[in-house]
Design a protein around this motif. Structure first.
Motif, PDB file in Angstrom:
ATOM      1  N   ILE A 119       0.278 -23.279  10.192  1.00 19.76           N
ATOM      2  CA  ILE A 119       1.895 -22.990  10.794  1.00 19.76           C
ATOM      3  C   ILE A 119       1.980 -21.973  11.690  1.00 19.76           C
ATOM      4  N   ALA A 120       1.442 -20.922  11.707  1.00 14.84           N
ATOM      5  CA  ALA A 120       1.450 -19.807  12.363  1.00 14.84           C
ATOM      6  C   ALA A 120       0.884 -20.080  13.961  1.00 14.84           C
ATOM      7  N   ALA A 121       0.074 -21.214  14.003  1.00 12.09           N
ATOM      8  CA  ALA A 121      -0.553 -21.748  15.283  1.00 12.09           C
ATOM      9  C   ALA A 121       0.322 -22.710  15.798  1.00 12.09           C
ATOM     10  N   GLY A 122       1.444 -22.921  14.818  1.00  7.14           N
ATOM     11  CA  GLY A 122       2.232 -24.175  15.543  1.00  7.14           C
ATOM     12  C   GLY A 122       1.816 -25.689  15.192  1.00  7.14           C
ATOM     13  N   ARG A 123       0.906 -25.689  14.489  1.00  6.16           N
ATOM     14  CA  ARG A 123       0.359 -26.927  14.139  1.00  6.16           C
ATOM     15  C   ARG A 123       0.907 -27.643  12.718  1.00  6.16           C
ATOM     16  N   GLY A 150      -3.053 -39.566 -12.728  1.00 14.58           N
ATOM     17  CA  GLY A 150      -4.469 -39.125 -12.513  1.00 14.58           C
ATOM     18  C   GLY A 150      -4.454 -37.994 -11.606  1.00 14.58           C
ATOM     19  N   ASP A 151      -5.032 -38.026 -10.374  1.00 17.25           N
ATOM     20  CA  ASP A 151      -5.062 -36.724  -9.477  1.00 17.25           C
ATOM     21  C   ASP A 151      -4.347 -36.916  -8.239  1.00 17.25           C
ATOM     22  N   GLU A 152      -3.104 -38.105  -8.379  1.00 17.69           N
ATOM     23  CA  GLU A 152      -2.347 -38.442  -7.537  1.00 17.69           C
ATOM     24  C   GLU A 152      -0.894 -38.330  -8.014  1.00 17.69           C
ATOM     25  N   LEU A 153       0.096 -38.101  -6.952  1.00 20.16           N
ATOM     26  CA  LEU A 153       1.436 -38.121  -7.076  1.00 20.16           C
ATOM     27  C   LEU A 153       2.158 -39.518  -6.430  1.00 20.16           C
ATOM     28  N   VAL A 154       2.822 -40.185  -7.369  1.00 20.09           N
ATOM     29  CA  VAL A 154       3.386 -41.609  -6.659  1.00 20.09           C
ATOM     30  C   VAL A 154       4.907 -41.262  -6.599  1.00 20.09           C
ATOM     31  N   ILE A 155       5.489 -41.543  -5.390  1.00 23.36           N
ATOM     32  CA  ILE A 155       6.938 -41.225  -4.788  1.00 23.36           C
ATOM     33  C   ILE A 155       7.438 -42.442  -4.757  1.00 23.36           C
ATOM     34  N   ASN A 156       8.610 -42.660  -5.131  1.00 22.98           N
ATOM     35  CA  ASN A 156       9.580 -43.736  -4.884  1.00 22.98           C
ATOM     36  C   ASN A 156      11.025 -43.005  -4.554  1.00 22.98           C
ATOM     37  N   GLY A 157      11.583 -43.973  -3.813  1.00 26.37           N
ATOM     38  CA  GLY A 157      12.974 -43.560  -3.375  1.00 26.37           C
ATOM     39  C   GLY A 157      13.473 -43.566  -1.942  1.00 26.37           C
ATOM     40  N   ALA A 158      14.633 -43.159  -1.668  1.00 24.48           N
ATOM     41  CA  ALA A 158      15.024 -43.039  -0.087  1.00 24.48           C
ATOM     42  C   ALA A 158      15.798 -41.631   0.197  1.00 24.48           C
ATOM     43  N   LYS A 159      15.620 -41.241   1.303  1.00 22.81           N
ATOM     44  CA  LYS A 159      16.120 -40.177   1.854  1.00 22.81           C
ATOM     45  C   LYS A 159      16.976 -40.365   3.236  1.00 22.81           C
ATOM     46  N   ARG A 160      17.977 -39.633   3.230  1.00 24.38           N
ATOM     47  CA  ARG A 160      18.735 -40.058   4.438  1.00 24.38           C
ATOM     48  C   ARG A 160      19.240 -38.556   5.164  1.00 24.38           C
ATOM     49  N   PHE A 161      19.269 -38.783   6.477  1.00 21.63           N
ATOM     50  CA  PHE A 161      19.414 -37.701   7.442  1.00 21.63           C
ATOM     51  C   PHE A 161      18.292 -36.528   7.127  1.00 21.63           C
ATOM     52  N   CYS A 162      17.154 -37.097   7.481  1.00 23.33           N
ATOM     53  CA  CYS A 162      15.898 -36.472   7.310  1.00 23.33           C
ATOM     54  C   CYS A 162      15.411 -36.193   8.825  1.00 23.33           C
ATOM     55  N   THR A 163      15.823 -35.117   9.255  1.00 21.83           N
ATOM     56  CA  THR A 163      15.740 -34.768  10.583  1.00 21.83           C
ATOM     57  C   THR A 163      14.381 -34.333  10.964  1.00 21.83           C
ATOM     58  N   GLY A 164      13.844 -34.951  11.926  1.00 23.04           N
ATOM     59  CA  GLY A 164      12.553 -34.725  12.613  1.00 23.04           C
ATOM     60  C   GLY A 164      11.169 -35.274  11.618  1.00 23.04           C
ATOM     61  N   ALA A 165      11.851 -36.371  10.698  1.00 27.25           N
ATOM     62  CA  ALA A 165      10.492 -36.682   9.747  1.00 27.25           C
ATOM     63  C   ALA A 165       9.503 -37.490  10.862  1.00 27.25           C
ATOM     64  N   GLY A 166       9.793 -38.011  11.590  1.00 33.93           N
ATOM     65  CA  GLY A 166       9.022 -38.758  12.744  1.00 33.93           C
ATOM     66  C   GLY A 166       8.081 -37.898  13.355  1.00 33.93           C
ATOM     67  N   ILE A 167       8.443 -36.529  13.494  1.00 32.85           N
ATOM     68  CA  ILE A 167       7.645 -35.740  14.577  1.00 32.85           C
ATOM     69  C   ILE A 167       7.101 -34.789  13.328  1.00 32.85           C
ATOM     70  N   SER A 168       7.276 -34.788  12.064  1.00 30.20           N
ATOM     71  CA  SER A 168       6.654 -33.831  11.080  1.00 30.20           C
ATOM     72  C   SER A 168       5.329 -34.222  10.895  1.00 30.20           C
ATOM     73  N   ASP A 169       4.601 -32.987  10.105  1.00 28.97           N
ATOM     74  CA  ASP A 169       3.387 -33.286   9.555  1.00 28.97           C
ATOM     75  C   ASP A 169       3.578 -33.686   8.213  1.00 28.97           C
ATOM     76  N   TYR A 170       4.439 -33.090   7.335  1.00 28.24           N
ATOM     77  CA  TYR A 170       4.766 -33.424   5.898  1.00 28.24           C
ATOM     78  C   TYR A 170       6.424 -33.689   5.982  1.00 28.24           C
ATOM     79  N   ILE A 171       6.802 -34.408   5.141  1.00 27.14           N
ATOM     80  CA  ILE A 171       8.065 -34.546   4.811  1.00 27.14           C
ATOM     81  C   ILE A 171       8.377 -33.615   3.353  1.00 27.14           C
ATOM     82  N   TYR A 172       9.026 -32.500   3.384  1.00 23.75           N
ATOM     83  CA  TYR A 172       9.216 -31.659   2.295  1.00 23.75           C
ATOM     84  C   TYR A 172      10.300 -32.472   1.251  1.00 23.75           C
ATOM     85  N   THR A 173       9.785 -33.220   0.190  1.00 22.60           N
ATOM     86  CA  THR A 173      10.516 -34.105  -0.372  1.00 22.60           C
ATOM     87  C   THR A 173      10.915 -33.639  -1.886  1.00 22.60           C
ATOM     88  N   LEU A 174      12.277 -33.667  -1.978  1.00 21.94           N
ATOM     89  CA  LEU A 174      12.778 -33.262  -3.191  1.00 21.94           C
ATOM     90  C   LEU A 174      12.861 -34.346  -4.059  1.00 21.94           C
TER      91      LEU A 174
END
Length: 389
Positions: A119-123, A150-174
């Protein structure tokens, strides 16, 4: 009299401000900003050069690759970038604040060790995946779910007004991690790569912030490693405390800093226009109505500066400041929106055409009282949190 903030900035931060200003002048010209807005482009090469200045680590401890937590310096960078382009200001927030501050405050030690140097390197950029088609301010009611497998998490749902999702490295999902659990104790935060199978990102054609598109995001049986649960194993069902911590106060100040940057840019453009534009044989600044409008604009910017700086100092000292940050977010975003609209009025028809930056300032400023908690929500906060219990 300058509209700059000097009261709380360290000598290093004041020097950094001059460096950032030179960067903006050389690498983020007015024509660049207009082009990014027109084609809705995130200028990643320019962002990478900005990261080389070390500004991504202003909220990260030195031992983790940053320069130490400095809220004032962080807001200064946001303001300076916002004066020119939201296509750079918002991605900066996604790196230094959404990623940097969040990981410092919420992540496990193992996650901090892995992520903070990146993060500090802007990556590493985070996009907030919190609001949903039917859930705005009432975040505890999110319908997106996460379950263990198991050792995975499974996510289902929808988010709206998620700014920058397409340029992000991770979507910080609630997400709701315990549908039968007690409200506020049934939420978790998961980092979802935007290119993970099952993730669909759809741009929303919004009026402003074109360079950092807001989006709809859907998750269909998206699987991510369990180590992407924020906070590690101890983060399960602790999402509410993570999103309502000190990061929430700083988020309000981030938006206020963007608004103030827009307001100052609009004022300076309006003043320059009024001094060179002649009507009835004199520059229009000589007409009292224009002069008084410019005076009122400057008063609002000065007051905004004082309110923002004061709330930022409380946040920088890690003091309780929910009321003060709500006041700052409410006052600064509303005041600076009006400053920008007044600038458009001074420019007349020129303030309505895309050839002049004020037109872009107007589109961007209208969003500031909405994002990061609307003005109505801030008024609720101020009233409810100020009452004697």
């Amino acid at each position: 009299m300058s509209l700059d903030t000097n009261t709380y900035l360290s000598e290093d931060a004041l020097e950094l401000r001059e460096i950032v200003r030179r960067f903006v002048a050389e690498k983020m010209t007015r024509s660049d900003a207009a082009a990014w807005d027109k084609v809705a482009e995130f200028p990643r090469p320019v962002f990478d050069k900005l990261a080389e200045l070390g500004v991504m680590g202003l909220a990260i401890p030195e031992e983790r690759g940053g320069v130490g937590r400095d809220i004032h310096a962080t807001l200064m960078v946001i303001e300076e970038l916002s004066k020119r382009s939201m296509a750079m200001a918002i991605p900066y927030i996604m790196a230094s604040c959404y990623a940097g501050m969040t990981v410092v405050e919420c992540a496990s030690e193992e996650q901090k060790e892995t992520w903070l140097p990146e993060i500090a390197a802007g990556r590493m950029l985070f996009a907030y995946g919190w609001t949903e088609p039917d859930v705005g301010a009432d975040l505890a009611s999110v319908k997106t779910t996460v379950r263990r497998d198991g050792d995975e998490l499974v996510i289902n749902g929808a988010k709206r007004f998620c700014t920058g999702a397409g340029i992000s490295d991770y979507i910080y999902t609630l997400a709701n991690s315990d549908p039968s659990g007690e409200r506020y104790r049934n939420l978790s935060l998961v980092l979802v790569p935007p290119d993970a199978p099952g993730v669909t990102i759809t741009p929303i054609d919004a009026m402003g912030i074109k360079g950092s598109k807001t989006t709809d995001v859907t998750f269909e049986d998206v699987r991510v490693p369990a180590n992407l649960l924020m906070g590690g194993e101890e983060g399960w069902n602790r999402g509410w405390s993570m999103i309502t911590g000190t990061g929430l106060d700083v988020e309000k100040l981030e938006v206020a800093a963007m608004a103030l940057g827009l307001g100052i840019a609009a004022y300076e453009d309006a003043l320059a226009y009024a001094e060179q534009r002649e009507q009835f044989g004199v520059p229009v600044v000589k007409h009292q109505s224009v002069a008084h409008t410019l005076a009122n604009m400057r008063v609002q910017l000065y007051a905004s500066r004082l309110v923002l700086d004061d709330a930022a100092e409380l946040a920088n000292r890690n003091e309780r400041c929910g009321v003060q940050t709500s006041m700052a977010k409410l006052f600064v975003t509303e005041a600076c929106k009006q400053v920008v609209l007044d600038a458009q009025t001074i420019l007349g028809a020129y303030g309505y055409v895309a050839d002049f930056d004020v037109e872009r300032y107007v589109r961007d400023s209208l969003l500031m009282p909405i994002i990061g908690g609307s003005s109505a929500i801030q008024r609720n906060n101020i009233h409810n949190w100020s009452r004697r219990r």
